[in-house]
Motif scaffolding. Structure first.
Motif, PDB file in Angstrom:
ATOM      1  N   ALA A  75       0.832  -1.206   0.000  1.00 52.11           N
ATOM      2  CA  ALA A  75       0.000   0.000   0.000  1.00 52.11           C
ATOM      3  C   ALA A  75       0.864   1.252   0.000  1.00 52.11           C
ATOM      4  O   ALA A  75       0.588   2.215  -0.726  1.00 52.11           O
ATOM      5  CB  ALA A  75      -0.936  -0.011   1.205  1.00 52.11           C
ATOM      6  N   LEU A  76       1.924   1.239   0.789  1.00 47.29           N
ATOM      7  CA  LEU A  76       2.812   2.396   0.853  1.00 47.29           C
ATOM      8  C   LEU A  76       3.580   2.589  -0.461  1.00 47.29           C
ATOM      9  O   LEU A  76       3.831   3.715  -0.883  1.00 47.29           O
ATOM     10  CB  LEU A  76       3.788   2.242   2.024  1.00 47.29           C
ATOM     11  N   LEU A  77       3.939   1.497  -1.102  1.00 47.73           N
ATOM     12  CA  LEU A  77       4.617   1.592  -2.391  1.00 47.73           C
ATOM     13  C   LEU A  77       3.679   2.105  -3.483  1.00 47.73           C
ATOM     14  O   LEU A  77       4.105   2.769  -4.430  1.00 47.73           O
ATOM     15  CB  LEU A  77       5.179   0.225  -2.796  1.00 47.73           C
ATOM     16  N   ALA A  78       2.380   1.799  -3.346  1.00 46.21           N
ATOM     17  CA  ALA A  78       1.403   2.187  -4.370  1.00 46.21           C
ATOM     18  C   ALA A  78       1.031   3.655  -4.307  1.00 46.21           C
ATOM     19  O   ALA A  78       0.543   4.225  -5.280  1.00 46.21           O
ATOM     20  CB  ALA A  78       0.139   1.327  -4.231  1.00 46.21           C
ATOM     21  N   VAL A  79       1.263   4.281  -3.148  1.00 45.74           N
ATOM     22  CA  VAL A  79       0.860   5.672  -2.941  1.00 45.74           C
ATOM     23  C   VAL A  79       2.020   6.611  -3.244  1.00 45.74           C
ATOM     24  O   VAL A  79       3.142   6.390  -2.799  1.00 45.74           O
ATOM     25  CB  VAL A  79       0.390   5.881  -1.484  1.00 45.74           C
ATOM     26  N   ASP A  80       1.736   7.663  -3.993  1.00 45.38           N
ATOM     27  CA  ASP A  80       2.748   8.696  -4.231  1.00 45.38           C
ATOM     28  C   ASP A  80       2.832   9.608  -3.009  1.00 45.38           C
ATOM     29  O   ASP A  80       1.864   9.759  -2.267  1.00 45.38           O
ATOM     30  CB  ASP A  80       2.389   9.529  -5.460  1.00 45.38           C
ATOM     31  N   GLY A  81       3.958  10.235  -2.818  1.00 49.40           N
ATOM     32  CA  GLY A  81       4.085  11.206  -1.741  1.00 49.40           C
ATOM     33  C   GLY A  81       4.397  10.590  -0.400  1.00 49.40           C
ATOM     34  O   GLY A  81       4.544   9.372  -0.258  1.00 49.40           O
ATOM     35  N   ASP A  82       4.483  11.448   0.602  1.00 49.28           N
ATOM     36  CA  ASP A  82       4.891  11.022   1.940  1.00 49.28           C
ATOM     37  C   ASP A  82       3.690  10.597   2.774  1.00 49.28           C
ATOM     38  O   ASP A  82       2.551  10.613   2.304  1.00 49.28           O
ATOM     39  CB  ASP A  82       5.678  12.158   2.597  1.00 49.28           C
ATOM     40  N   VAL A  83       3.943  10.236   4.035  1.00 45.70           N
ATOM     41  CA  VAL A  83       2.901   9.588   4.813  1.00 45.70           C
ATOM     42  C   VAL A  83       2.883  10.079   6.258  1.00 45.70           C
ATOM     43  O   VAL A  83       3.931  10.343   6.850  1.00 45.70           O
ATOM     44  CB  VAL A  83       3.084   8.051   4.767  1.00 45.70           C
ATOM     45  N   ILE A  84       1.683  10.212   6.800  1.00 45.33           N
ATOM     46  CA  ILE A  84       1.480  10.516   8.216  1.00 45.33           C
ATOM     47  C   ILE A  84       1.142   9.212   8.921  1.00 45.33           C
ATOM     48  O   ILE A  84       0.285   8.451   8.468  1.00 45.33           O
ATOM     49  CB  ILE A  84       0.332  11.524   8.409  1.00 45.33           C
ATOM     50  N   VAL A  85       1.829   8.938  10.024  1.00 46.91           N
ATOM     51  CA  VAL A  85       1.582   7.693  10.763  1.00 46.91           C
ATOM     52  C   VAL A  85       1.436   8.011  12.243  1.00 46.91           C
ATOM     53  O   VAL A  85       1.873   9.052  12.719  1.00 46.91           O
ATOM     54  CB  VAL A  85       2.729   6.672  10.566  1.00 46.91           C
ATOM     55  N   ALA A  97       7.762   2.477   4.672  1.00 45.74           N
ATOM     56  CA  ALA A  97       8.117   3.858   4.338  1.00 45.74           C
ATOM     57  C   ALA A  97       9.562   3.942   3.887  1.00 45.74           C
ATOM     58  O   ALA A  97       9.905   4.660   2.939  1.00 45.74           O
ATOM     59  CB  ALA A  97       7.877   4.757   5.546  1.00 45.74           C
ATOM     60  N   ARG A  98      10.416   3.197   4.547  1.00 44.79           N
ATOM     61  CA  ARG A  98      11.825   3.180   4.153  1.00 44.79           C
ATOM     62  C   ARG A  98      11.984   2.585   2.763  1.00 44.79           C
ATOM     63  O   ARG A  98      12.713   3.109   1.918  1.00 44.79           O
ATOM     64  CB  ARG A  98      12.624   2.363   5.167  1.00 44.79           C
ATOM     65  N   LEU A  99      11.281   1.485   2.517  1.00 45.47           N
ATOM     66  CA  LEU A  99      11.353   0.823   1.218  1.00 45.47           C
ATOM     67  C   LEU A  99      10.855   1.739   0.103  1.00 45.47           C
ATOM     68  O   LEU A  99      11.423   1.775  -0.993  1.00 45.47           O
ATOM     69  CB  LEU A  99      10.522  -0.461   1.256  1.00 45.47           C
ATOM     70  N   ALA A 100       9.773   2.488   0.388  1.00 42.17           N
ATOM     71  CA  ALA A 100       9.182   3.387  -0.607  1.00 42.17           C
ATOM     72  C   ALA A 100       9.860   4.750  -0.649  1.00 42.17           C
ATOM     73  O   ALA A 100       9.452   5.616  -1.423  1.00 42.17           O
ATOM     74  CB  ALA A 100       7.689   3.559  -0.310  1.00 42.17           C
ATOM     75  N   ARG A 101      10.875   4.934   0.199  1.00 39.82           N
ATOM     76  CA  ARG A 101      11.626   6.189   0.263  1.00 39.82           C
ATOM     77  C   ARG A 101      10.715   7.384   0.537  1.00 39.82           C
ATOM     78  O   ARG A 101      10.733   8.394  -0.177  1.00 39.82           O
ATOM     79  CB  ARG A 101      12.414   6.398  -1.031  1.00 39.82           C
ATOM     80  N   LYS A 102       9.913   7.246   1.561  1.00 39.07           N
ATOM     81  CA  LYS A 102       8.969   8.306   1.930  1.00 39.07           C
ATOM     82  C   LYS A 102       9.402   9.011   3.212  1.00 39.07           C
ATOM     83  O   LYS A 102      10.003   8.390   4.096  1.00 39.07           O
ATOM     84  CB  LYS A 102       7.577   7.710   2.145  1.00 39.07           C
ATOM     85  N   LYS A 103       9.052  10.277   3.307  1.00 39.81           N
ATOM     86  CA  LYS A 103       9.160  10.970   4.575  1.00 39.81           C
ATOM     87  C   LYS A 103       8.024  10.487   5.469  1.00 39.81           C
ATOM     88  O   LYS A 103       6.921  10.221   5.015  1.00 39.81           O
ATOM     89  CB  LYS A 103       9.040  12.476   4.383  1.00 39.81           C
ATOM     90  N   VAL A 104       8.326  10.388   6.755  1.00 33.96           N
ATOM     91  CA  VAL A 104       7.325   9.941   7.719  1.00 33.96           C
ATOM     92  C   VAL A 104       7.035  11.071   8.703  1.00 33.96           C
ATOM     93  O   VAL A 104       7.941  11.575   9.364  1.00 33.96           O
ATOM     94  CB  VAL A 104       7.818   8.696   8.501  1.00 33.96           C
ATOM     95  N   PHE A 105       5.771  11.476   8.792  1.00 35.04           N
ATOM     96  CA  PHE A 105       5.360  12.502   9.733  1.00 35.04           C
ATOM     97  C   PHE A 105       4.540  11.846  10.835  1.00 35.04           C
ATOM     98  O   PHE A 105       3.628  11.071  10.554  1.00 35.04           O
ATOM     99  CB  PHE A 105       4.512  13.573   9.039  1.00 35.04           C
ATOM    100  N   ASN A 124      11.598  15.722   8.729  1.00 39.53           N
ATOM    101  CA  ASN A 124      11.993  16.241   7.424  1.00 39.53           C
ATOM    102  C   ASN A 124      13.084  15.413   6.763  1.00 39.53           C
ATOM    103  O   ASN A 124      13.618  15.800   5.731  1.00 39.53           O
ATOM    104  CB  ASN A 124      12.470  17.694   7.559  1.00 39.53           C
ATOM    105  N   GLU A 125      13.404  14.298   7.360  1.00 38.48           N
ATOM    106  CA  GLU A 125      14.494  13.500   6.812  1.00 38.48           C
ATOM    107  C   GLU A 125      13.946  12.460   5.844  1.00 38.48           C
ATOM    108  O   GLU A 125      12.990  11.763   6.121  1.00 38.48           O
ATOM    109  CB  GLU A 125      15.249  12.782   7.935  1.00 38.48           C
ATOM    110  N   LYS A 126      14.540  12.369   4.676  1.00 38.96           N
ATOM    111  CA  LYS A 126      14.121  11.409   3.671  1.00 38.96           C
ATOM    112  C   LYS A 126      14.556  10.007   4.073  1.00 38.96           C
ATOM    113  O   LYS A 126      15.711   9.756   4.384  1.00 38.96           O
ATOM    114  CB  LYS A 126      14.761  11.753   2.319  1.00 38.96           C
TER     115      LYS A 126
END
Length: 370
Positions: A75-85, A97-105, A124-126
């Motif tokens: 699901a995280l790989l399918a979504v563009d952009g970053d993610v709030i958790v 999130a790490r696999l999809a290279r997303k920022k995590v808020f 703010n860290e990628k």
């Protein structure tokens, strides 16, 4: 059904000059798909998934053989952009999130220090594949421990915290929420509505609620129809093999990307008994949903005799104790295995395959030990 087709193939006593290499000696029903597709149609799994989607009330279902974690990561790989958790999300959320290279808020800070669950990521860290395993967090053991350390320090996001996160991190494209949690506590419909009103993709980690759809009159709402993705762990509470799960998808625009992600995360050589087990579990619990009445009676009687902590799920028994590890160990010495222990409680998972004899033994031992 998948299991019936497997039986047809194994009962014909073929001479197998194909995989698997053990040729049935390890497990007779461990077979490969027949190359011409005639004896084992390639669409058989798809048919089973379509039946499951009708039961769960979603547009699409995908059978997973690498656990609910595979569904969350897909699901995280399918979504563009970053993610709030939420900060007490399952390890697989941070791994995904790490696999999809997303920022995590993060949605909220925990109200009290809670070991590995008090995540302190730099928002703010990628996060990318080149980072170290602890994602430069102050709690590197997060990925090694998926159990909450305390019932009382394990929180879902507040409505205010979620609204604040959505406001402060408008660049995020998705929100991951957990419902139910390990203790059987669910989130409010208000949280669901806030995410949907924001236009973000909603991913629900419902690993511990796979049994909810079969008795909506007894269990909390699944929110399957309200979310873009809902992940259900079949092996936790249904009669399915360990390592199996369901990924429910409602966002048609993301189905293609989801399937691509599953191919990246999965195998081209599926274990068909796992897939058959997922199909059988849906069928069995649909046909035997009335058995939850008896389970509820047993759990209600248990709560009349043994003190428990609050759970929205009657089948999840959480026993308060001064030392969870000690009580868990003593139960083990008496032939009883708990699901997990925290510093202030132990968690017991009950299903329709637990009977009165087991409940009586459990109550007897707890009265002595507690």
């Amino acid at each position: 059904m998948i299991s019936e087709k497997i039986k047809q193939i194994t009962n014909k006593n073929f001479d197998h000059f194909n995989t698997p290499g053990h040729k049935g000696t390890l497990l007779p029903n461990d077979i490969s798909e027949i190359s011409n597709g005639h004896h084992f149609p390639s669409d058989l799994v798809k048919k089973a998934e379509r039946k499951a989607s009708k039961v769960f009330g979603c547009k699409e279902v995908r059978f997973l053989t690498n656990g609910a974690s595979q569904g969350i990561k897909a699901a995280l790989l399918a979504v563009d952009g970053d993610v709030i958790v939420q900060t007490n999300s399952h390890t697989s959320v941070f791994e995904g999130a790490r696999l999809a290279r997303k920022k995590v808020f993060k949605c909220e800070e925990l109200k009290a220090k809670c070991g590995v669950w008090n995540v302190k990521c730099e928002v703010n860290e990628k996060i990318n594949l080149s980072t170290t395993s602890n994602f430069k967090c102050k709690t590197p053991n997060l990925i090694k421990n998926t159990f909450p350390l305390s019932y009382h320090n394990h929180h879902s996001p507040t409505l205010f915290a979620l609204k604040t996160a959505l406001k402060n991190h408008s660049s995020a494209e998705a929100v991951v929420l957990t419902t139910p949690d390990y203790f059987g506590r669910t989130i409010s419909k208000e949280l669901i509505n806030v995410v949907k009103d924001s236009g973000k993709v909603l991913i629900l980690d419902s690993a511990h609620g796979a049994h909810y759809p079969f008795r909506p009159d007894l269990f909390p709402e699944t929110h399957i129809k309200h979310a873009d993705f809902v992940i259900l762990s079949a092996h936790k509470t249904l009669n399915a093999f360990t390592q199996t799960a369901y990924l429910c998808v409602n966002n048609e625009s993301l189905i293609h990307k989801t399937d691509e992600a599953l191919r990246l995360l999965g195998t081209t050589s599926p274990f068909y008994p796992f897939l058959a087990g997922l199909e059988n579990a849906v069928h069995y619990h649909t046909e035997n949903a009335k058995k939850y009445d008896e389970l509820k009676r047993l759990c209600d009687n248990f709560r009349r005799e043994i003190k428990t902590l609050h759970s929205d799920d009657f089948s999840r028994l959480v026993i308060p104790t001064a030392n969870g590890e000690e009580l868990c160990s003593k139960l083990l010495e008496n032939g009883i295995i708990a699901e997990a222990y925290c510093e202030d409680s132990i968690i017991l998972i009950t299903t329709i395959f637990d009977d009165e004899k087991k409940f009586n033994k459990l109550k007897e031992k707890l009265k002595i030990l507690c």
